[in-house]
Design an enzyme around this catalytic site. Structure first.
Site, PDB file in Angstrom:
ATOM      1  CE  LYS A  54      12.147 -16.904  -6.386  1.00 32.67           C
ATOM      2  NZ  LYS A  54      12.954 -16.426  -7.512  1.00 32.67           N
ATOM      3  CD  GLN A  98      12.940 -13.127  -9.227  1.00 36.83           C
ATOM      4  OE1 GLN A  98      13.401 -13.819  -8.328  1.00 36.83           O
ATOM      5  NE2 GLN A  98      12.059 -13.610 -10.093  1.00 36.83           N
ATOM      6  CG  ASP A 121      18.240 -18.662  -9.192  1.00 37.10           C
ATOM      7  OD1 ASP A 121      17.169 -19.259  -8.998  1.00 37.10           O
ATOM      8  OD2 ASP A 121      18.358 -17.422  -9.173  1.00 37.10           O
TER       9      ASP A 121
END
Ligand code: GUN
Length: 284
Positions: A54, A98, A121
């Site tokens: 990412k 994460q 997200d």
């Protein structure tokens, strides 16, 4: 039948190119560089790889990324404090924690505490609700990436029977939510670990999305000839990455299939960059 391989690397590269151009234009115009703050707790090897990918993708597209690494012993309060700090930081546009977190930490209050307008997200309950109501702020990256892949391949979902295997908050539930929206117009069935005779249901799927997290769970005889198979799984087996679908057997049945690696994974990252750019645009 031998399936068309849906090349997520290729499709995501063109999406990233577009994002890079839009980012350059936005930054020139506003003087603002879109900034993603990623939080990685502990040392799960797969998570380290995902977060690194990412970060690299951000750099390549002209976005700033900052990685906040916390030790595996981090307390719930320390993690919440970091999120509060990132929420308040006006130079940060997107926040990503994460998952999975180490077992002693509870992800729910952490995700709930991320400012919804920085929740790139799309996991915050407010953003999940907006998505389900068909007025999205940020679409969850993996399901959005799957929809983009289908669109790119000119695979219509309207009137099709889409079967999603898996009911996670990250993929299964939002995937079903997107497929059933007006515009996508699929008829959706969600299967999970308590589903009776799962193969009888998957064999009815025109579009089968596997997101169970069990290596090669979907066998060739669970697929209707000519179906489109989307494999969201990334499982490490004897140092090899395999999906949730037994690829070779499935490719014999399907009309189109995504590989692992090089399928859905790169699309997830492209959609994260897209959300971060949009968050930055909305902040000015
Ligand atoms: N872990 C697996 N997939 C994801 C994702 O899309 N976002 C975050 N934050 N964690 C993940």
């Amino acid at each position: 039948m031998s399936a068309t391989i849906i090349d997520g690397k290729l499709i995501s590269a063109s999406a990233r190119q577009q994002i890079a151009e839009e980012t350059a234009a936005f930054t020139t115009e506003s003087g603002v560089t879109p900034h993603l703050a990623a939080v990685l707790v502990g040392d799960d090897p797969a998570s380290q790889v995902y977060v690194r990918n990412k970060e690299r993708a951000c750099e390549k597209c002209g976005l700033k990324s900052t990685l906040h690494r916390l030790s595996a012993e981090t307390t719930q309060q320390q993690l919440m404090d970091l999120v509060a700090q990132l929420n308040a930081d006006r130079t940060v546009h997107g926040i990503l924690v994460q998952l999975p977190l180490p077992n002693h930490l509870d992800s729910t209050p952490v995700l709930d505490s991320i400012r919804p307008d920085k929740d790139v997200d799309g996991f915050h309950p407010e953003n999940v609700g907006l998505m389900l109501q068909g007025r999205p702020r940020f679409l969850p990256c993996t399901p959005h990436g799957v929809m983009k892949m289908l669109e790119h391949e000119n695979i219509s979902t309207a009137g099709k029977h889409a079967v999603v295997i898996g009911r996670s908050d990250i993929v299964g539930k939002p995937m079903a939510g997107l497929l059933v929206q007006k515009g996508a117009d699929a008829t959706v069935t969600v299967c999970h670990s308590r589903t009776a005779d799962i193969a009888a249901i998957t064999r009815q799927a025109d579009i089968l999305v596997a997101a169970v997290g069990i290596p090669e769970f979907v066998k060739g005889d669970m697929i209707k000839p000519g179906a489109v198979v989307i494999d969201v799984g990334i499982n490490r087996v004897n140092d090899k990455l395999v999906g949730d679908v037994e690829f070779a057997a499935a490719a014999e049945q399907a009309s189109a299939i995504t590989p692992v690696p090089g399928g859905v994974g790169p699309m997830t990252i492209a959609m994260l960059l897209r959300n971060t750019l949009e968050a930055a645009k909305q902040s000015v």
